[in-house]
Design a protein around this motif. Sequence first.
Motif, PDB file in Angstrom:
ATOM      1  N   GLY A  18      53.497  39.969  45.369  1.00  0.00           N
ATOM      2  CA  GLY A  18      54.349  39.598  44.237  1.00  0.00           C
ATOM      3  C   GLY A  18      53.614  39.655  42.916  1.00  0.00           C
ATOM      4  N   ALA A  19      52.378  39.159  42.895  1.00  0.00           N
ATOM      5  CA  ALA A  19      51.578  39.195  41.672  1.00  0.00           C
ATOM      6  C   ALA A  19      51.243  40.630  41.282  1.00  0.00           C
ATOM      7  CB  ALA A  19      50.309  38.374  41.852  1.00  0.00           C
ATOM      8  N   ALA A  20      50.946  41.469  42.266  1.00  0.00           N
ATOM      9  CA  ALA A  20      50.634  42.879  41.982  1.00  0.00           C
ATOM     10  C   ALA A  20      51.860  43.598  41.426  1.00  0.00           C
ATOM     11  CB  ALA A  20      50.119  43.567  43.245  1.00  0.00           C
ATOM     12  N   GLU A  21      53.024  43.348  42.009  1.00  0.00           N
ATOM     13  CA  GLU A  21      54.246  43.979  41.508  1.00  0.00           C
ATOM     14  C   GLU A  21      54.566  43.493  40.099  1.00  0.00           C
ATOM     15  OE1 GLU A  21      57.594  43.941  44.211  1.00  0.00           O
ATOM     16  OE2 GLU A  21      56.266  44.241  45.917  1.00  0.00           O
ATOM     17  N   ALA A  22      54.356  42.214  39.818  1.00  0.00           N
ATOM     18  CA  ALA A  22      54.593  41.677  38.473  1.00  0.00           C
ATOM     19  C   ALA A  22      53.656  42.341  37.464  1.00  0.00           C
ATOM     20  CB  ALA A  22      54.405  40.168  38.475  1.00  0.00           C
ATOM     21  N   LEU A  23      52.403  42.554  37.854  1.00  0.00           N
ATOM     22  CA  LEU A  23      51.453  43.231  36.980  1.00  0.00           C
ATOM     23  C   LEU A  23      51.928  44.649  36.668  1.00  0.00           C
ATOM     24  CD1 LEU A  23      47.678  43.188  37.003  1.00  0.00           C
ATOM     25  CD2 LEU A  23      48.788  45.375  37.355  1.00  0.00           C
ATOM     26  N   LEU A  24      52.415  45.357  37.674  1.00  0.00           N
ATOM     27  CA  LEU A  24      52.913  46.719  37.447  1.00  0.00           C
ATOM     28  C   LEU A  24      54.070  46.716  36.448  1.00  0.00           C
ATOM     29  CD1 LEU A  24      52.822  48.238  41.041  1.00  0.00           C
ATOM     30  CD2 LEU A  24      51.265  48.689  39.146  1.00  0.00           C
ATOM     31  N   ARG A  25      55.003  45.797  36.624  1.00  0.00           N
ATOM     32  CA  ARG A  25      56.142  45.736  35.697  1.00  0.00           C
ATOM     33  C   ARG A  25      55.681  45.368  34.282  1.00  0.00           C
ATOM     34  NH1 ARG A  25      58.322  43.791  40.382  1.00  0.00           N
ATOM     35  NH2 ARG A  25      57.965  41.617  39.826  1.00  0.00           N
ATOM     36  N   ALA A  41      43.246  46.145  35.464  1.00  0.00           N
ATOM     37  CA  ALA A  41      43.842  44.800  35.414  1.00  0.00           C
ATOM     38  C   ALA A  41      44.057  44.256  36.821  1.00  0.00           C
ATOM     39  CB  ALA A  41      45.156  44.828  34.640  1.00  0.00           C
ATOM     40  N   ALA A  42      44.469  45.107  37.757  1.00  0.00           N
ATOM     41  CA  ALA A  42      44.677  44.660  39.140  1.00  0.00           C
ATOM     42  C   ALA A  42      43.379  44.163  39.750  1.00  0.00           C
ATOM     43  CB  ALA A  42      45.270  45.791  39.976  1.00  0.00           C
ATOM     44  N   ILE A  43      42.275  44.836  39.455  1.00  0.00           N
ATOM     45  CA  ILE A  43      40.978  44.408  39.979  1.00  0.00           C
ATOM     46  C   ILE A  43      40.496  43.159  39.236  1.00  0.00           C
ATOM     47  CG2 ILE A  43      38.574  45.080  40.376  1.00  0.00           C
ATOM     48  CD1 ILE A  43      40.839  46.586  42.041  1.00  0.00           C
ATOM     49  N   GLU A  68      38.576  40.128  48.823  1.00  0.00           N
ATOM     50  CA  GLU A  68      38.480  40.417  47.396  1.00  0.00           C
ATOM     51  C   GLU A  68      39.729  40.051  46.617  1.00  0.00           C
ATOM     52  OE1 GLU A  68      35.770  41.363  45.687  1.00  0.00           O
ATOM     53  OE2 GLU A  68      34.739  41.088  47.601  1.00  0.00           O
ATOM     54  N   VAL A  69      40.786  39.674  47.297  1.00  0.00           N
ATOM     55  CA  VAL A  69      42.063  39.380  46.646  1.00  0.00           C
ATOM     56  C   VAL A  69      42.269  37.867  46.646  1.00  0.00           C
ATOM     57  CG1 VAL A  69      44.559  39.708  46.763  1.00  0.00           C
ATOM     58  CG2 VAL A  69      43.026  41.604  47.312  1.00  0.00           C
ATOM     59  N   ASP A  70      42.662  37.322  45.478  1.00  0.00           N
ATOM     60  CA  ASP A  70      42.978  35.874  45.414  1.00  0.00           C
ATOM     61  C   ASP A  70      44.391  35.615  45.869  1.00  0.00           C
ATOM     62  OD1 ASP A  70      40.535  35.065  44.523  1.00  0.00           O
ATOM     63  OD2 ASP A  70      41.095  35.038  42.414  1.00  0.00           O
ATOM     64  N   ARG A  94      42.247  40.149  40.287  1.00  0.00           N
ATOM     65  CA  ARG A  94      42.062  39.950  41.741  1.00  0.00           C
ATOM     66  C   ARG A  94      43.386  39.986  42.513  1.00  0.00           C
ATOM     67  NH1 ARG A  94      36.625  38.444  42.982  1.00  0.00           N
ATOM     68  NH2 ARG A  94      37.370  37.964  45.054  1.00  0.00           N
ATOM     69  N   VAL A  95      44.325  40.835  42.042  1.00  0.00           N
ATOM     70  CA  VAL A  95      45.555  41.045  42.820  1.00  0.00           C
ATOM     71  C   VAL A  95      45.420  42.283  43.697  1.00  0.00           C
ATOM     72  CG1 VAL A  95      47.020  39.827  41.166  1.00  0.00           C
ATOM     73  CG2 VAL A  95      46.795  42.317  41.008  1.00  0.00           C
ATOM     74  N   ALA A  96      44.290  42.979  43.582  1.00  0.00           N
ATOM     75  CA  ALA A  96      43.975  44.118  44.450  1.00  0.00           C
ATOM     76  C   ALA A  96      42.462  44.183  44.608  1.00  0.00           C
ATOM     77  CB  ALA A  96      44.503  45.427  43.878  1.00  0.00           C
ATOM     78  N   ALA A  97      42.031  44.667  45.754  1.00  0.00           N
ATOM     79  CA  ALA A  97      40.599  44.825  46.014  1.00  0.00           C
ATOM     80  C   ALA A  97      40.104  46.180  45.542  1.00  0.00           C
ATOM     81  CB  ALA A  97      40.326  44.680  47.509  1.00  0.00           C
ATOM     82  N   CYS A  98      40.999  47.137  45.522  1.00  0.00           N
ATOM     83  CA  CYS A  98      40.629  48.511  45.231  1.00  0.00           C
ATOM     84  C   CYS A  98      41.819  49.199  44.571  1.00  0.00           C
ATOM     85  CB  CYS A  98      40.280  49.208  46.542  1.00  0.00           C
ATOM     86  SG  CYS A  98      39.937  50.970  46.396  1.00  0.00           S
ATOM     87  N   ALA A  99      41.531  50.047  43.606  1.00  0.00           N
ATOM     88  CA  ALA A  99      42.580  50.848  42.970  1.00  0.00           C
ATOM     89  C   ALA A  99      42.114  52.292  42.948  1.00  0.00           C
ATOM     90  CB  ALA A  99      42.860  50.358  41.555  1.00  0.00           C
ATOM     91  N   ARG A 100      43.033  53.173  43.238  1.00  0.00           N
ATOM     92  CA  ARG A 100      42.714  54.598  43.235  1.00  0.00           C
ATOM     93  C   ARG A 100      43.719  55.300  42.329  1.00  0.00           C
ATOM     94  NH1 ARG A 100      42.319  57.587  48.872  1.00  0.00           N
ATOM     95  NH2 ARG A 100      43.861  55.998  49.236  1.00  0.00           N
ATOM     96  N   ILE A 101      43.234  56.245  41.533  1.00  0.00           N
ATOM     97  CA  ILE A 101      44.080  57.034  40.630  1.00  0.00           C
ATOM     98  C   ILE A 101      43.891  58.500  40.975  1.00  0.00           C
ATOM     99  CG2 ILE A 101      44.519  57.691  38.232  1.00  0.00           C
ATOM    100  CD1 ILE A 101      43.217  54.991  37.428  1.00  0.00           C
ATOM    101  N   HIS A 102      45.000  59.208  41.146  1.00  0.00           N
ATOM    102  CA  HIS A 102      44.874  60.653  41.326  1.00  0.00           C
ATOM    103  C   HIS A 102      46.042  61.361  40.671  1.00  0.00           C
ATOM    104  CE1 HIS A 102      47.402  60.233  45.034  1.00  0.00           C
ATOM    105  NE2 HIS A 102      46.728  59.123  45.136  1.00  0.00           N
TER     106      HIS A 102
END
Length: 104
Positions: free
Chosen positions: A66-73, A23-25, A102-104, A28-36
């Motif tokens: 702010g948009a990325a943090e809202a998405l997380l919540r 969803a972050a990608i 890559e981020v809007d 466009r609230v993040a350019a890259c996401a990594r999961i580990h």
Amino acid sequence: MTEIVDISTTTDDRAVAERIARAAIDRRVAACARIHAVDSIFRWNGAVETAAEFVVELKTTETARGAAEALLRELHNYELPEILVRPIIGGSQAYLDWVASEVD
């Protein structure tokens, strides 16, 4: 120069981690996401807990923070999600420019 930040959270559900990352990608609230995967030890409601968790790291801009943090919540499954923001103080300028583009 655009300020780049790394936002991270943890969840015990791989599907939630993937949903957040995608969803972050997509939004466009993040350019890259990594999961580990990680093992976490923490105190919760007065008891020491151990959990297998997944860290989601989002590379984004201060402007989109702010948009990325809202998405997380919005998408998180925890009552109190960990949301940590770390400034990126340096790195490959070409990579940092790519993140910003890559981020809007």
